[in-house]
Design an enzyme around this catalytic site. Sequence first.
Site, PDB file in Angstrom:
ATOM      1  N   ARG A  50      18.247  24.982 -37.914  1.00  0.00           N
ATOM      2  CA  ARG A  50      18.797  24.123 -36.849  1.00  0.00           C
ATOM      3  C   ARG A  50      17.644  23.408 -36.145  1.00  0.00           C
ATOM      4  NH1 ARG A  50      19.360  26.270 -32.312  1.00  0.00           N
ATOM      5  NH2 ARG A  50      20.459  28.145 -32.990  1.00  0.00           N
ATOM      6  N   TYR A 102      33.429   0.620 -32.475  1.00  0.00           N
ATOM      7  CA  TYR A 102      34.024   1.589 -33.387  1.00  0.00           C
ATOM      8  C   TYR A 102      34.998   2.491 -32.615  1.00  0.00           C
ATOM      9  CZ  TYR A 102      34.265   5.434 -36.715  1.00  0.00           C
ATOM     10  OH  TYR A 102      34.705   6.393 -37.574  1.00  0.00           O
ATOM     11  N   ASP A 174      23.819   0.600 -31.623  1.00  0.00           N
ATOM     12  CA  ASP A 174      24.437   1.117 -32.854  1.00  0.00           C
ATOM     13  C   ASP A 174      24.164   0.083 -33.949  1.00  0.00           C
ATOM     14  OD1 ASP A 174      26.134   1.756 -34.963  1.00  0.00           O
ATOM     15  OD2 ASP A 174      27.747   2.458 -33.654  1.00  0.00           O
ATOM     16  N   LYS A 199      27.401   5.221 -43.684  1.00  0.00           N
ATOM     17  CA  LYS A 199      27.757   3.888 -44.145  1.00  0.00           C
ATOM     18  C   LYS A 199      26.643   3.336 -45.043  1.00  0.00           C
ATOM     19  CE  LYS A 199      31.101   4.908 -41.364  1.00  0.00           C
ATOM     20  NZ  LYS A 199      31.163   4.513 -39.979  1.00  0.00           N
TER      21      LYS A 199
HETATM   22  C1  LIG Z   1      31.460   5.110 -38.719  1.00  0.00           C
HETATM   23  C2  LIG Z   1      30.839   4.594 -37.495  1.00  0.00           C
HETATM   24  C3  LIG Z   1      30.464   5.450 -36.440  1.00  0.00           C
HETATM   25  C4  LIG Z   1      30.716   6.945 -36.490  1.00  0.00           C
HETATM   26  O1  LIG Z   1      29.955   7.556 -37.489  1.00  0.00           O
HETATM   27  P1  LIG Z   1      30.421   8.876 -38.285  1.00  0.00           P
HETATM   28  O2  LIG Z   1      29.331   9.071 -39.262  1.00  0.00           O
HETATM   29  O3  LIG Z   1      31.751   8.584 -38.894  1.00  0.00           O
HETATM   30  O4  LIG Z   1      30.507   9.964 -37.264  1.00  0.00           O
HETATM   31  C5  LIG Z   1      29.859   4.891 -35.330  1.00  0.00           C
HETATM   32  N1  LIG Z   1      29.631   3.552 -35.246  1.00  0.00           N
HETATM   33  C6  LIG Z   1      29.984   2.708 -36.229  1.00  0.00           C
HETATM   34  C7  LIG Z   1      29.711   1.253 -36.077  1.00  0.00           C
HETATM   35  C8  LIG Z   1      30.603   3.190 -37.370  1.00  0.00           C
HETATM   36  O5  LIG Z   1      30.972   2.336 -38.338  1.00  0.00           O
END
Ligand SMILES: *Cc1c(COP(=O)(O)O)cnc(C)c1O
Length: 386
Positions: A50, A102, A174, A199
Site C-alpha cells: 500500500r 464526468y 482532469d 481511458k
Molecule cells: C472515466 C473518467 C473519470 C473517472 O475515472 P475512473 O477510472 O472511471 O474512476 C474521471 N474523469 C473523466 C473525464 C473520465 O472520463
Amino acid sequence: MKKQLRFNSNTIHGGQEPDKAYGAVMPPIYQTSTFAQSTPGGHKGFEYSRSGNPTRHALEKSLASIENGNYGLAFASGLAAMDAVIKLLSPGDEVISTNDLYGGSYRLFRKVFEPFGLHFHFVDMQDPSHIVAAISENTKLIWVETPTNPMMNVIDIRAVADLAKRNNILLAVDNTFATPYLQQPLDLGADIVMHSATKYLGGHSDVVAGALVVRDSDLADRLYFVQNASGGVCGPMDSFLVLRGIKTLHVRMQRHCENGAKIAAFLRDHPAIEKVYWPGFEDHPNHEVAKNQMNGFGGMISFVPKGATYEDAVKIVESLEVFTLAESLGGVESLAGHPASMTHASIPKEEREKSGVSDALVRLSVGIEDAEDLIEDLGQALSALN
Ligand SMILES: *Cc1c(COP(=O)(O)O)cnc(C)c1O
C-alpha cells in the site's frame, strides 16, 4: 537516463530503467503485499505494497515524466485519485468546478463530499469571469475538466491558472480526454494533473486506474500521505498494464486525432445531423483556445441528429456494429454512448440540460480502426433513423 528526451521518447523511457534484479526491460509485476526486512526497518526501499510497490513505482515515474511533473501517484481508479485530492480539504472549504464534467466526478463531489461539509460550485468556465464571481475567502480548489465531457467545450487553462495563483487557490486539471500528448496542464500553470488512466493512458479497455502528477514536493507529500492513509492504490498488475499502455500513447493518439478529424467532418456534412461538437472545427466557440493549448483535437466527438428524440439517439447507438455501445472511452476500439442514459444518468435532467447534455446527444470515442469502416458504420446507423 540523464539525457532529456522528447515527448514520444519519454512515453517509452521516461523514468524507466531495467529492473535491478535481472535487467528485465519491462518492470516485473511484483505481485506481493510485503517485503522481507533484514532488521526491523531494514528494507530495500519497499516494505508494504500500500505504501509502495516497485511496479507501481515504475508507473508513477513514467506518469511524472510524460506530464512534465516531478511526482506521480497511481491510484485504483480515476475517482480514487480525485478522492485523494478532495481529502486535502477541510469542512467549510469551497471548490469551484467545471459545470460540464464526468458524471462520476459530479456524484463524488455532491453525494460523497458535500455531506462532509465541503461546498461545490459548478460554473461555465468557458468565460473565466464566471469563476471570479464564484470565488470566496473559503475557495481552496478549482477543478477543471477540458475538453469537457460530453460537450467538448475547451477551458483556457492558463487564464484559470493566473486567476488561481492571484487568489492563492489550488488548480487541478482532469486531463483524461486530452492526455499529455495533446495538452500538458502543469506547463500551463496547473498545480495538479489528474487522469482516469482507464481511458487513453491504458488505452486497451483492460484496466481501471487513476493518476495524479504534481511538481511541488510539499503537495506531493500531502497527496502521498492521503494515498497511503486512505489506501486507494493501483495494484501491481494494473500498474503494469497502464505502463504498457503509455508506451504506445503517442502512436495511438496520432491515429485517434486523424480518425477523429475524418469522422467529425463526415458527421458535419451528413444531412441527418443537426450539430457536431468537436474542438477542431474553426467555428467551435473555443477553437482558438484549443489551438493555443492543445497539440491536436483528439478523437472524442458528440453530436445531435436533426429533430431527434431520446429514443432516436438510443436507436442509433444500438444500430452501430463497428462502434461498441459501452461506457468509457480512450481505447483502441471505437465506442458509442448515450450520455443521458449512461455516463450522465447520475446528473439530474435539469442540471444536465443546462450544460447542453440533451436527451438526443450521442457521444463517440473514435478508435484506431480504418476510418472508412467507422464512417460506413455511422452512415448505416443514421439511415436507420428514417
Ligand atoms: C472515466 C473518467 C473519470 C473517472 O475515472 P475512473 O477510472 O472511471 O474512476 C474521471 N474523469 C473523466 C473525464 C473520465 O472520463
